[in-house]
Design a protein around this motif. Structure first.
Motif, PDB file in Angstrom:
ATOM      1  N   LEU A  13       0.910  -1.262   0.103  1.00 31.49           N
ATOM      2  CA  LEU A  13      -0.354  -0.079  -0.042  1.00 31.49           C
ATOM      3  C   LEU A  13       1.179   1.198   0.164  1.00 31.49           C
ATOM      4  N   THR A  14       1.963   1.167   0.705  1.00 25.86           N
ATOM      5  CA  THR A  14       2.885   2.357   0.666  1.00 25.86           C
ATOM      6  C   THR A  14       3.239   2.312  -0.540  1.00 25.86           C
ATOM      7  N   VAL A  15       4.256   1.306  -1.088  1.00 26.14           N
ATOM      8  CA  VAL A  15       4.420   1.889  -2.448  1.00 26.14           C
ATOM      9  C   VAL A  15       3.777   2.091  -3.468  1.00 26.14           C
ATOM     10  N   LEU A  16       2.059   1.875  -3.560  1.00 24.05           N
ATOM     11  CA  LEU A  16       1.062   2.050  -4.330  1.00 24.05           C
ATOM     12  C   LEU A  16       0.679   4.145  -4.121  1.00 24.05           C
ATOM     13  N   LEU A  17       1.225   4.013  -2.765  1.00 24.10           N
ATOM     14  CA  LEU A  17       0.219   5.067  -2.184  1.00 24.10           C
ATOM     15  C   LEU A  17       2.086   6.360  -3.484  1.00 24.10           C
ATOM     16  N   VAL A  18       2.906   5.927  -2.405  1.00 24.76           N
ATOM     17  CA  VAL A  18       4.292   6.759  -3.356  1.00 24.76           C
ATOM     18  C   VAL A  18       4.163   6.895  -4.849  1.00 24.76           C
ATOM     19  N   THR A  22       4.137   9.977  -7.223  1.00 24.06           N
ATOM     20  CA  THR A  22       4.798  10.632  -8.121  1.00 24.06           C
ATOM     21  C   THR A  22       4.258  10.830  -8.639  1.00 24.06           C
ATOM     22  N   PHE A  23       3.223  10.198  -9.492  1.00 18.88           N
ATOM     23  CA  PHE A  23       2.404  10.538 -10.885  1.00 18.88           C
ATOM     24  C   PHE A  23       1.522  11.867 -10.784  1.00 18.88           C
ATOM     25  N   VAL A  24       1.244  12.143  -9.852  1.00 15.47           N
ATOM     26  CA  VAL A  24       0.634  13.127  -9.522  1.00 15.47           C
ATOM     27  C   VAL A  24       1.449  14.430  -9.911  1.00 15.47           C
ATOM     28  N   LEU A  71       1.299  -1.213 -13.856  1.00 15.56           N
ATOM     29  CA  LEU A  71       1.977  -1.254 -12.925  1.00 15.56           C
ATOM     30  C   LEU A  71       1.388  -3.008 -12.323  1.00 15.56           C
ATOM     31  N   PHE A  72       0.279  -3.570 -12.331  1.00 11.86           N
ATOM     32  CA  PHE A  72      -0.118  -4.566 -11.960  1.00 11.86           C
ATOM     33  C   PHE A  72      -0.031  -5.412 -12.981  1.00 11.86           C
ATOM     34  N   THR A  73       0.455  -5.266 -14.513  1.00 15.04           N
ATOM     35  CA  THR A  73       1.534  -6.678 -15.015  1.00 15.04           C
ATOM     36  C   THR A  73       2.374  -6.360 -14.641  1.00 15.04           C
ATOM     37  N   GLY A  74       3.597  -5.224 -13.894  1.00 13.73           N
ATOM     38  CA  GLY A  74       5.116  -5.965 -13.831  1.00 13.73           C
ATOM     39  C   GLY A  74       5.471  -5.290 -14.850  1.00 13.73           C
ATOM     40  N   ASP A  75       4.991  -4.445 -15.522  1.00 11.85           N
ATOM     41  CA  ASP A  75       6.186  -4.042 -16.572  1.00 11.85           C
ATOM     42  C   ASP A  75       5.909  -2.472 -16.493  1.00 11.85           C
ATOM     43  N   LEU A  76       7.710  -2.556 -15.814  1.00 10.07           N
ATOM     44  CA  LEU A  76       8.041  -0.769 -15.659  1.00 10.07           C
ATOM     45  C   LEU A  76       7.681   0.442 -16.913  1.00 10.07           C
ATOM     46  N   GLY A  77       7.852  -0.251 -18.294  1.00  9.65           N
ATOM     47  CA  GLY A  77       7.122   0.503 -19.366  1.00  9.65           C
ATOM     48  C   GLY A  77       9.175   1.131 -19.998  1.00  9.65           C
ATOM     49  N   LEU A 286       9.980   2.335  -7.041  1.00  6.65           N
ATOM     50  CA  LEU A 286       9.910   1.089  -6.741  1.00  6.65           C
ATOM     51  C   LEU A 286      11.123   0.221  -5.975  1.00  6.65           C
ATOM     52  N   TYR A 287      12.168   0.161  -6.947  1.00  2.00           N
ATOM     53  CA  TYR A 287      13.667  -0.434  -6.997  1.00  2.00           C
ATOM     54  C   TYR A 287      13.981   0.435  -5.303  1.00  2.00           C
ATOM     55  N   ILE A 288      13.617   1.812  -4.796  1.00  2.00           N
ATOM     56  CA  ILE A 288      14.644   2.009  -4.018  1.00  2.00           C
ATOM     57  C   ILE A 288      13.504   1.194  -2.345  1.00  2.00           C
ATOM     58  N   ALA A 289      11.880   0.853  -2.893  1.00  2.00           N
ATOM     59  CA  ALA A 289      11.055   0.542  -1.689  1.00  2.00           C
ATOM     60  C   ALA A 289      11.863  -1.010  -1.384  1.00  2.00           C
TER      61      ALA A 289
END
Lengths: 316, 489
Positions: A13-18, A22-24, A71-77, A286-289
């Motif tokens: 949850l924390t990571v998702l929030l972070v 970032t997106f916003v 995000l949910f398919t694990g593809d960082l883009g 994601l990596y840092i988290a």
């Protein structure tokens, strides 16, 4: 087991929030990845082609859903600045930063803890005062500054190492060590200073306990009391601090990699932010988290090893 | 004893560099695209100049010389360009350059079969590209532009290459080896280069070092052999122990005033600011004297087109500035903001000096530092600013330099608009006679100065530091690093 799941969920949850923050943030702050990639001399056609390719002209909801899907398919883009998969960029940089962190951590443990013990043992006498003084100075000097001084002394005057010339481990292990040791020292210095102080205070606290008096009156000498009884108990808070330091090292490496021009994750992050490369920044977050989670996990395990009384259930 | 050791060390240094024949150049930023037709950033051109060539290529004097083309001719009316290909020019993959490759490259820029071209200029000005025989290519313009010849420095690339971005192939003196984002771009000597005398070194690494201080450290430690674009302060730090070259670089450092924002829409205010700024003081303080004073948007290095004598059009005078301010209704000055990109220390320093100078006439200028990305977005593209300081890098063509001020030009971030100016620029590129064209471009510079379109500050000198045993560095009036002429001795 359940405790772990709960922890994992909280972490997720924390990571998702972070990530959402970032997106916003990137929506709000000025700056445009296509513009910053192409610079002042771009022709309209070049800018338009790139903006379309990066999907910058798509409305917010489309970009948001694309982002969620990734995000949910694990593809960082794909990185907007480099047109290379984000995971590839991060993996390429990871060895540098991890070696740097490990080397710094080893230095901190091997130098900081023994000095802390010595400092506690001699207390108000000369060696103790000296160590306290030096550690005060060490804490006061920012690592980027000591980094520059180290480069000047060992790189330019003595020419023992070559700043800015990183060689990968696989190519030349000694060369890699040589190019990483100075930055590792620069990162480690302030942390060594603080670990000395923590060790000292923690040992001094333990020394007030009755068991120490008992051991001493039993006829054991001070050294063995310190090393066999006190240190074990004193280590718990030190380990906690080491965990925090490990996370700090990652932050420290961001600055130090700039100073030493090391191709690590820290420099990549700075790059990603200044060029408004959202996918890359997200990947780094994601990596840092992930690293922080791993560190915390190991610290939990070390606790139980040092002090079997600590049960994970209690901590949950 | 110490001397012997020193000699031994120097000898060792010399031997190792001789053996390696490798040059490391410090550069500030990553390339934007390796595909030469998609790349726009001057930082990319600086490196890839060594890998790609066009039908023509720039020479150090600021003109163009034949490269892949052996010769060229322009028709009397300036509408038709004819190029004869040099025989036996090879791409880095070993194949010979054919007319088909030339047609492919130029069409890729112009756009064909309903597809958009990669160059707005080729799209706009070129009507027809055709092969006459297997050695000759004709390019016909749709609209007259007598400065179009310089456009043919654009890279010729092989049609057979499937991915110009991942695997860039050109005909230049160096062949592309690898690019590691944020780290380095490496090129190596191309053995079959059409000019057998070039290049002289085996390998060149462009090392990406965004931090100035770190770049200087690497240079001092001998990791980097070429350190381009130093400012005067850094050059002072290095001292005379190193090989420092200095030259005018065809850059225009200016303070732009947004003509669409009050009070800068008033010519009296812009003139007052021009009188308030003492350029010589700026050059002395910021560039330690290493700068050439400017009066309009053209560096004296563009000798054919440069209009002399405009540098002192507005002599520094607080009285004149104050008088103009009162006349415009601001006897007590006003508050304003100078927005400066935070990654350019040189422009920040300039802003600080100018802010002090403006204070003398009552204008209170606050300096706002913004990230480069923010500058590009907010100042350069959205034009939301009051004043800003920036350096515009040089071009070979006077038209390219001056058309920034044409009212409908997309990158006219000054919001400058003048009917007469537009007319003169339009007229100038229709003139085939050089002198006629040059006099119109000079007239255009006068208009900019008279209108006080901006405060034209200086052409800061280009300073490059070289390793002591490296020779043959060529300075261009362009943003390039020519590696082909360098050698160790």
């Amino acid at each position: 087991m359940f405790v772990y799941l709960k922890k994992l969920f909280a972490m997720f949850l924390t990571v998702l929030l972070v990530l959402l923050i970032t997106f916003v943030t990137f929506e709000i702050i000025p700056g445009n990845p296509a513009l910053s990639r192409l610079g002042v001399d771009a022709q309209e056609s070049q800018y338009e082609a790139l903006a379309a390719e990066l999907g910058l002209n798509d409305p917010l909801e489309i970009r948001l859903s694309r982002w969620l899907k990734g995000l949910f398919t694990g593809d960082l883009g794909i990185s907007m600045r480099y047109s290379v998969p984000v995971s590839e960029l991060i993996l390429d940089r990871l060895p540098v930063t991890i070696s740097l962190a490990v080397m710094a951590l080893v230095l901190i443990v091997l130098i900081g803890i023994p000095l802390g013990i010595v400092s506690a043992k001699y207390g108000e006498r000369l060696p103790g005062i000296l160590i306290t003084l030096i550690s005060q100075i060490g804490m006061a000097i920012p690592s980027f500054w000591s980094g520059i001084i180290l480069i000047y002394i060992f790189g330019i005057v003595l020419r023992w190492v070559s700043p800015g010339g990183f060689v990968p481990w696989s190519q030349d292990a000694y060369g890699a060590f040589k190019s990483l040791i100075l930055p590792a020292v620069a990162i480690a210095l302030p942390s060594i200073a603080s670990i000395i102080r923590y060790t000292r205070n923690s040992i001094m606290d333990q020394m007030k306990n009755d068991y120490v008096q008992l051991a001493l009156s039993k006829g054991l000498n001070l050294n063995s009391v310190l090393l066999r009884h006190v240190l074990k108990n004193a280590l718990i808070p030190i380990i906690t601090v080491l965990g925090m330091i490990a996370a700090n090292i990652l932050g420290g490496s961001i600055v130090i990699e700039q100073v030493f021009t090391l191709p690590g994750v820290g420099r990549l992050l700075i790059n990603a932010i200044t060029t408004r490369d959202l996918p890359l920044v997200q990947g780094m977050v994601l990596y840092i988290a992930f690293i922080i989670v791993v560190i915390n996990f190991f610290i939990d395990i070390i606790y139980t090893v040092i002090d079997p009384r600590i049960r994970l259930v209690q901590r949950g | 004893m110490r001397r012997i050791v020193l000699i031994l060390i120097l000898l060792l240094f010399a031997v190792t560099t001789l053996l390696s024949q490798r040059i490391v150049v410090a550069v500030m930023q990553d390339p934007d695209f390796l595909d030469p037709h998609r790349a726009a950033a001057s930082g990319t051109y600086e490196m890839m100049f060594n890998v790609f060539e066009g039908l023509l290529k720039p020479d150090p004097n600021g003109t163009v010389i034949p490269a892949i083309a052996e010769s060229y001719s322009v028709s009397e009316d300036g509408m038709l360009y004819t190029f004869t290909l040099r025989s036996g020019v090879k791409f880095h993959d070993g194949s010979v350059v054919t007319v088909d490759d030339v047609l492919y490259s130029l069409n890729r820029l112009k756009g064909s079969n309903g597809e958009r071209g990669l160059s707005s200029d080729f799209e706009k000005f070129v009507s027809k590209i055709e092969a006459v025989d297997d050695k000759t290519v004709k390019v016909e313009l749709s609209t007259l532009n007598t400065d179009f010849l310089e456009k043919f420095i654009v890279a010729i690339i092989p049609e057979s290459n499937e991915n110009h971005e991942k695997n860039p192939v050109g005909t230049g003196p160096f062949r592309f080896v690898e690019y590691r984002p944020g780290q380095r771009l490496v090129i190596e000597r191309f053995e079959e280069y059409w000019n057998p005398e070039l290049p002289k070194v085996e390998e060149v690494e462009f090392r990406i070092i965004p931090d100035n201080q770190a770049a200087i450290m690497s240079f001092l430690a001998g990791e980097v052999q070429i350190l381009p674009r130093l400012d005067a302060i850094q050059a002072m730090v290095l001292g005379d122990r190193y090989n420092l070259l200095t030259a005018e670089q065809n850059m225009v450092q200016l303070m732009a005033m947004n003509h669409a924002v009050e009070p800068f829409d008033d010519i009296r205010i812009r003139r007052a600011i021009n009188h308030a700024v003492d350029k010589e003081e700026v050059i002395e303080i910021v560039a330690d004297g290493y700068g050439t004073k400017l009066g309009s948007n053209m560096s004296p290095i563009m000798s054919t087109y440069y209009r002399e004598g405009l540098e002192d059009y507005y002599e520094p005078s607080a009285e004149k500035a104050k008088a103009l301010l009162s006349e415009a209704g601001y006897p007590d000055g006003f508050d304003t903001k100078i927005t400066v990109p935070s990654n350019y220390q040189f422009h920040i320093d300039t802003a600080q000096v100018i802010a002090e100078q403006l204070k003398r006439v009552g204008i209170r200028a606050e300096i706002e530092l913004v990230e480069w990305s923010v500058w590009l977005d907010r100042v350069y593209t959205a034009r939301e600013y009051e004043m800003t300081i920036i350096g515009l890098t040089g071009k070979l063509s006077a038209y390219e330099i001056l058309r920034r001020y044409v009212s409908d030009y997309p990158r006219n971030f000054f919001n400058y608009s003048d009917v007469e100016y537009d007319r003169i620029i339009g007229l100038a590129i229709e003139k085939t006679a050089v002198e006629e064209k040059a006099s119109l471009f000079r007239k255009a510079q006068e208009i900019l100065t008279e209108d006080a379109a901006a405060v034209y500050i200086m052409d800061p000198n280009f300073i490059v530091a070289l390793a002591p045993n490296l020779h043959g560095y060529t300075i261009y009036p362009l943003y390039v690093q020519d590696m082909s002429t360098l050698y160790y001795r």
